[in-house]
Design a protein around this motif. Structure first.
Motif, short mmCIF file in Angstrom:
data_model
loop_
_atom_site.label_atom_id
_atom_site.label_comp_id
_atom_site.label_asym_id
_atom_site.label_seq_id
_atom_site.Cartn_x
_atom_site.Cartn_y
_atom_site.Cartn_z
N SER A 1 0.83 -1.20 0.00
CA SER A 1 0.00 0.00 0.00
C SER A 1 0.86 1.25 0.00
CB SER A 1 -0.92 0.00 1.23
OG SER A 1 -0.20 0.27 2.41
N LYS B 1 -2.93 -1.74 -3.00
CA LYS B 1 -4.08 -1.03 -2.45
C LYS B 1 -3.65 0.35 -1.97
CE LYS B 1 -7.84 -1.49 0.93
NZ LYS B 1 -8.42 -2.34 2.00
N LYS B 2 -4.34 1.37 -2.43
CA LYS B 2 -4.05 2.72 -1.96
C LYS B 2 -4.62 2.91 -0.56
CE LYS B 2 -4.59 7.62 -3.10
NZ LYS B 2 -5.11 8.60 -4.08
N ILE B 3 -3.74 3.24 0.39
CA ILE B 3 -4.14 3.44 1.77
C ILE B 3 -3.51 4.73 2.28
CG2 ILE B 3 -3.96 2.60 4.15
CD1 ILE B 3 -4.11 -0.22 3.10
N ASP B 4 -4.33 5.57 2.88
CA ASP B 4 -3.85 6.77 3.57
C ASP B 4 -3.97 6.49 5.06
OD1 ASP B 4 -3.36 9.24 4.71
OD2 ASP B 4 -4.44 10.36 3.16
N ARG C 1 -3.52 8.16 7.52
CA ARG C 1 -4.05 9.24 8.33
C ARG C 1 -5.57 9.18 8.48
NH1 ARG C 1 -1.18 13.68 4.62
NH2 ARG C 1 -2.04 12.19 3.13
N CYS C 2 -6.24 8.49 7.56
CA CYS C 2 -7.70 8.52 7.61
C CYS C 2 -8.38 7.21 7.25
CB CYS C 2 -8.24 9.64 6.71
SG CYS C 2 -7.71 9.49 4.98
N ASP C 3 -7.70 6.29 6.61
CA ASP C 3 -8.35 5.05 6.17
C ASP C 3 -8.41 4.01 7.29
OD1 ASP C 3 -8.78 6.02 3.66
OD2 ASP C 3 -6.96 5.15 2.80
N ASP C 4 -9.49 3.25 7.33
CA ASP C 4 -9.68 2.19 8.31
C ASP C 4 -8.90 0.95 7.87
OD1 ASP C 4 -10.54 0.50 10.28
OD2 ASP C 4 -12.61 0.38 9.58
N LEU C 5 -8.05 0.43 8.75
CA LEU C 5 -7.26 -0.75 8.43
C LEU C 5 -7.98 -2.05 8.77
CD1 LEU C 5 -3.70 0.36 9.68
CD2 LEU C 5 -4.70 0.59 7.39
N SER D 1 -5.69 -3.57 13.82
CA SER D 1 -5.71 -4.32 12.56
C SER D 1 -5.00 -5.66 12.66
CB SER D 1 -5.07 -3.49 11.45
OG SER D 1 -3.65 -3.44 11.58
#
Length: 262
Positions: free
Chosen positions: A69, A87-90, A92-96, A126
């Motif tokens: 990611s 997978k694009k994951i931020d 700072r804000c995305d749920d893992l 997570s």
């Protein structure tokens, strides 16, 4: 933000990321190997860059499911591994998710985040019970005190620039204690202090090339922001690029921890 100053679209960024991987992958791989992951491990590599860690995991554990990611996945090396996905994951804000992964890995990610401490709770959540977290973070504590007055002045100036960006380049030193307070157990940490020498094909040479490219790319901000003069940066780069110089470089901390079982 860090990704704005060193975006993957820069002509030299792929080379810089490759050099960073060459410098740090041996310590990362050794740390992960000590964890004895299950053969069917579900792994997440956050801030994958060129994907060297994710690719290694997928190759080493062919029965695993590995996710690479990043905010920008365009730099991940092309591969045909069926157990590796992107997978694009931020962070700072995305749920893992909850109790998903046997391993979460990141390198030089947390120190650049304004929510660097808060995201550890999401990472802990997570992980499956007994799942492992491995992080490599910068630890500049020693570099600003030597080995020469000029070297100390230069890296102190760089730290002032980093602080102006909201980065914490001493976060690696604090990470083990923060992990303990966040609920992680079995915490293990190793401080690595590389020696920079711009010759050969060693991890130290790769670290040297990484800093050479990083500082050259950030020159407009370092000089234009008044953190150092052009002469100071030129002198520092001449030391870093000197194949006959053996100079202490910025340190980093390699840390592993687990989510408690039960």
């Amino acid at each position: 933000m860090y990704e704005d100053l060193l975006p993957h679209t820069l002509p030299t960024e792929a080379e810089r990321l490759d050099r960073m991987a060459h410098a740090h992958d041996p310590d990362t791989f050794a740390t992960i190997e000590r964890l004895n992951l299950p053969k069917n491990a579900h792994c997440l590599d956050i801030g994958a860059g060129r994907g060297s860690v994710a690719i290694w995991l997928a190759q080493t554990l062919p029965g695993s499911d590995v996710i690479a990611s990043d905010l920008d996945l365009s730099s991940v090396k092309k591969n045909t591994l069926s157990n590796l996905s992107l997978k694009k994951i931020d962070l700072r804000c995305d749920d893992l998710g909850s109790e998903v992964y046997d391993l979460v890995h990141c390198r030089a990610v947390l120190c650049f985040l304004p929510t660097r401490t808060e995201v550890l709770s999401a990472i802990l959540k997570s992980l499956k019970p007994g799942g492992a977290f491995v992080a490599t973070e910068m630890d500049f504590r020693q570099i600003a005190s030597g080995p020469s007055r000029f070297w100390a002045m230069f890296w102190t100036a760089y730290l002032e620039f980093a602080a102006s960006q909201g980065w914490d380049l001493e976060f690696g030193a604090a990470l083990p204690g923060i992990l303990a307070k966040s609920g992680f157990t079995e915490i293990d940490a190793r401080h690595i202090q590389p020696i920079l020498n711009h010759s050969g094909n060693t991890a130290g040479a790769a670290e040297t090339e990484t800093w050479s490219l990083t500082l050259a790319t950030l020159a407009p901000q370092l000089i234009g922001g008044g953190f150092m003069t052009k002469g100071m940066l030129t002198d520092a780069l001449s030391i870093i690029r000197n194949p006959e110089a053996w100079t202490t470089g910025p340190g980093f901390m390699v840390t592993s921890a687990r989510r408690p079982v039960g």
